[in-house]
Design a protein around this motif. Structure first.
Motif, mmCIF file in Angstrom:
data_model
loop_
_atom_site.group_PDB
_atom_site.id
_atom_site.type_symbol
_atom_site.label_atom_id
_atom_site.label_comp_id
_atom_site.label_asym_id
_atom_site.label_seq_id
_atom_site.Cartn_x
_atom_site.Cartn_y
_atom_site.Cartn_z
ATOM 1 N N THR A 1 0.690 -1.009 -0.018
ATOM 2 C CA THR A 1 0.022 0.054 0.261
ATOM 3 C C THR A 1 0.789 1.218 -0.100
ATOM 4 N N GLY A 2 2.295 1.284 0.410
ATOM 5 C CA GLY A 2 2.956 2.245 0.595
ATOM 6 C C GLY A 2 2.680 3.112 1.854
ATOM 7 N N ASN A 3 1.719 2.546 2.803
ATOM 8 C CA ASN A 3 1.629 3.475 3.918
ATOM 9 C C ASN A 3 2.445 3.341 4.979
ATOM 10 N N ILE A 4 2.790 4.379 5.619
ATOM 11 C CA ILE A 4 3.691 4.499 6.522
ATOM 12 C C ILE A 4 3.434 4.418 7.901
ATOM 13 N N SER B 1 5.600 5.177 29.309
ATOM 14 C CA SER B 1 4.550 5.250 30.426
ATOM 15 C C SER B 1 3.336 4.560 29.890
ATOM 16 N N GLY B 2 3.248 3.088 29.962
ATOM 17 C CA GLY B 2 2.280 2.263 29.272
ATOM 18 C C GLY B 2 2.254 1.886 28.102
ATOM 19 N N ASP B 3 1.217 1.733 27.486
ATOM 20 C CA ASP B 3 1.032 1.225 26.051
ATOM 21 C C ASP B 3 1.647 2.651 25.091
ATOM 22 N N GLY B 4 2.090 1.916 24.061
ATOM 23 C CA GLY B 4 2.478 2.699 22.850
ATOM 24 C C GLY B 4 1.557 2.914 21.835
ATOM 25 N N THR B 5 1.878 3.817 20.850
ATOM 26 C CA THR B 5 0.754 4.286 19.871
ATOM 27 C C THR B 5 1.332 3.826 18.478
ATOM 28 N N VAL B 6 0.615 3.300 17.756
ATOM 29 C CA VAL B 6 1.050 3.317 16.305
ATOM 30 C C VAL B 6 0.088 4.232 15.317
ATOM 31 N N TYR B 7 0.781 5.148 14.607
ATOM 32 C CA TYR B 7 0.137 5.838 13.679
ATOM 33 C C TYR B 7 0.427 5.644 12.233
ATOM 34 N N VAL B 8 -0.564 5.638 11.485
ATOM 35 C CA VAL B 8 -0.409 5.029 9.994
ATOM 36 C C VAL B 8 -0.815 6.232 9.035
ATOM 37 N N TYR B 9 -0.146 6.451 8.221
ATOM 38 C CA TYR B 9 -0.239 7.483 7.259
ATOM 39 C C TYR B 9 -0.243 7.034 5.666
ATOM 40 N N SER B 10 -0.944 7.759 4.836
ATOM 41 C CA SER B 10 -0.790 7.212 3.219
ATOM 42 C C SER B 10 0.549 7.829 2.853
ATOM 43 N N PRO B 11 0.535 7.034 1.608
ATOM 44 C CA PRO B 11 2.268 7.570 1.037
ATOM 45 C C PRO B 11 2.387 9.140 0.821
ATOM 46 N N ASP B 12 1.501 10.043 0.877
ATOM 47 C CA ASP B 12 1.590 11.122 1.063
ATOM 48 C C ASP B 12 1.638 12.103 2.070
ATOM 49 N N GLY B 13 1.665 11.222 3.357
ATOM 50 C CA GLY B 13 1.943 11.789 4.617
ATOM 51 C C GLY B 13 0.564 11.925 5.673
ATOM 52 N N THR B 14 -0.471 11.924 4.798
ATOM 53 C CA THR B 14 -1.791 12.334 5.458
ATOM 54 C C THR B 14 -2.152 10.942 6.533
ATOM 55 N N GLN B 15 -2.311 11.194 7.933
ATOM 56 C CA GLN B 15 -2.728 10.373 8.851
ATOM 57 C C GLN B 15 -3.917 9.824 8.408
ATOM 58 N N VAL B 16 -4.094 8.394 8.585
ATOM 59 C CA VAL B 16 -5.430 7.715 8.207
ATOM 60 C C VAL B 16 -5.848 6.837 9.418
ATOM 61 N N SER B 17 -5.044 6.727 10.346
ATOM 62 C CA SER B 17 -5.570 5.989 11.461
ATOM 63 C C SER B 17 -4.503 5.883 12.513
ATOM 64 N N SER B 18 -4.990 5.448 13.801
ATOM 65 C CA SER B 18 -3.856 5.121 14.947
ATOM 66 C C SER B 18 -4.366 4.094 15.751
ATOM 67 N N PHE B 19 -3.779 3.184 16.664
ATOM 68 C CA PHE B 19 -4.046 2.315 17.253
ATOM 69 C C PHE B 19 -2.969 2.060 18.740
ATOM 70 N N LYS B 20 -3.533 1.392 19.667
ATOM 71 C CA LYS B 20 -2.654 1.062 20.698
ATOM 72 C C LYS B 20 -2.078 -0.075 20.584
ATOM 73 N N ALA B 21 -0.908 -0.423 20.980
ATOM 74 C CA ALA B 21 -0.153 -1.494 20.814
ATOM 75 C C ALA B 21 0.620 -1.738 22.147
ATOM 76 N N GLY B 22 1.843 -2.278 22.248
ATOM 77 C CA GLY B 22 2.581 -2.648 23.379
ATOM 78 C C GLY B 22 3.332 -1.407 23.878
ATOM 79 N N ILE B 23 4.308 -1.655 24.642
ATOM 80 C CA ILE B 23 5.259 -0.949 25.242
ATOM 81 C C ILE B 23 6.589 -0.699 24.147
ATOM 82 N N GLY B 24 6.576 0.479 23.723
ATOM 83 C CA GLY B 24 7.754 0.918 22.821
ATOM 84 C C GLY B 24 7.871 0.196 21.398
ATOM 85 N N PRO B 25 6.674 0.354 20.680
ATOM 86 C CA PRO B 25 6.488 -0.205 19.480
ATOM 87 C C PRO B 25 7.652 0.198 18.431
#
Length: 369
Positions: free
Chosen positions: A327-330, A339-363
């Motif tokens: 997909t080319g998503n970043i 301090s607790g769970d980390g967060t993952v941010y997902v961006y389209s290939p042009d740098g626009t944020q499309v989503s985010s979600f919680k993961a574990g400590i220090g993704p």
């Protein structure tokens, strides 16, 4: 981190095979062969992304998360422990690689590689008694390599692993603090972050064949579509005599090196400051665009550029970063100050944020399958 592997290729091949079955027919509609049902071998026998959660140093709270590509993009956290009777994964997860129906999980401060079923994440074997293992690369289904620091500041090594027996068959001395490694044709290239070299190992003989000089503290390696090796070097940090502060008169700036493997010629693109370190080199699926973090931002560079890029695609940097080859998503991981769970941010290939979600400590890395 880093990556794709054999798993996604297998999935695509299977999909194409089933599609061809579905379209095979005679002129008579009654002679159409029915589609064969797809066998689901476990909850992770699907397309998606594994997130490598480093965990807190000296704790055993490293973990793996999985986000499905299916509708709803379901996220499952702590999948290793859930599949193994709540047993902790270990201390500092640095790498995860998929080879056929197995996943190889490198746990640095626990000095082991955990081998699990790629579809269920249940443990099948454990390779222990490694010495500060960092990164893993499989030559094929029978043989792999892992970098080991051994002792900080001293020469490291690359150990050769028989994947059928999960035994080390040989250890190859390399430079201090070996980090990422990459296989290109019959050669293994190893980044020695404690100096300014890339060790070249012949995979037929498992002997050191050559050493390539690059910039100080090489850490990340990617291969572009032209089979040039790109090396991200962080720069060497020097301290005052009492170790109370960084001595910027001696500290070197980071650099991006392009190595033409046929000639081993090295072209160097040096960053403009020695007060911030570049990190997290990644490449897109077509192999023509590089991504890296520098000075609190994410930049993109064409592989044919004649100078270092200043093109900011995302106005922030990450603890770990990866690019989906399809997909080319970043994908960028934020440790949220540990301090607790980390967060993952997902961006389209042009740098626009499309989503985010919680993961574990220090993704800190991503494996796309």
């Amino acid at each position: 981190m880093k990556k794709t592997n054999f798993f996604r290729s297998f999935f695509l091949a299977a999909t194409l095979a089933l599609t061809s079955i579905g379209f095979t027919s005679c002129d008579d509609k009654n002679d159409v062969e029915p589609e064969l049902p797809v066998e689901v071998r476990g909850p992770y026998d699907q397309k998606g992304v594994f997130v490598l959660n480093e965990g807190n140093y000296t704790h055993t709270n490293a973990s793996v998360s999985f986000m499905s590509d299916s509708a709803g993009h379901t996220v499952a956290n702590n999948i290793f422990s859930k599949a193994n009777a709540d047993r902790p994964l270990g201390d500092v997860l640095t790498d995860l690689d998929l080879v056929e129906d197995r996943a190889y999980i490198t746990v640095n401060n626990s000095n082991k590689i955990e081998v699990v079923n790629a579809y269920t994440f249940k443990t099948e074997a454990v390779l222990e008694n490694l010495k500060q293992p960092r990164y893993f690369a499989a030559l094929d289904a029978d043989k792999a390599y892992v970098t080991e620091w051994v002792v900080y500041g001293e020469p490291g090594r690359v150990s050769v692993i028989d994947l059928k027996t999960m035994q080390i068959t040989k250890s190859i001395p390399v430079g201090p603090q070996p980090e990422e490694l990459i296989l290109v044709d019959s050669k293994l290239y190893v980044a020695n972050s404690g100096e300014n070299t890339i060790t070249v190992i012949n995979t037929a003989t498992d002997a050191v064949e050559n050493t390539i000089t690059v910039s100080d503290s090489p850490t990340n390696l990617v291969l572009d579509r032209n089979k040039n090796l790109w090396v991200l070097s962080a720069g060497k940090v020097m301290y005052t005599s009492d170790w109370s502060a960084i001595d910027y008169t001696l500290t070197t700036a980071g650099a991006l090196n392009r190595v033409t493997l046929t000639t081993q010629n090295v072209q160097t693109f040096t960053f403009d400051s020695n007060r911030t370190m570049p990190a997290n080199l990644a490449i897109n699926g077509s192999g023509d665009k590089l991504y890296f973090n520098y000075d609190g931002k994410t930049l993109v560079q064409d592989i044919n550029a004649s100078s270092l890029s200043s093109t900011v695609i995302i106005d922030r940097s990450f603890h770990g970063m990866g690019v989906d080859p399809e997909t080319g998503n970043i994908y960028g991981g934020d440790h949220n100050n540990w301090s607790g769970d980390g967060t993952v941010y997902v961006y389209s290939p042009d740098g626009t944020q499309v989503s985010s979600f919680k993961a574990g400590i220090g993704p800190n890395g991503f494996m796309f399958n």
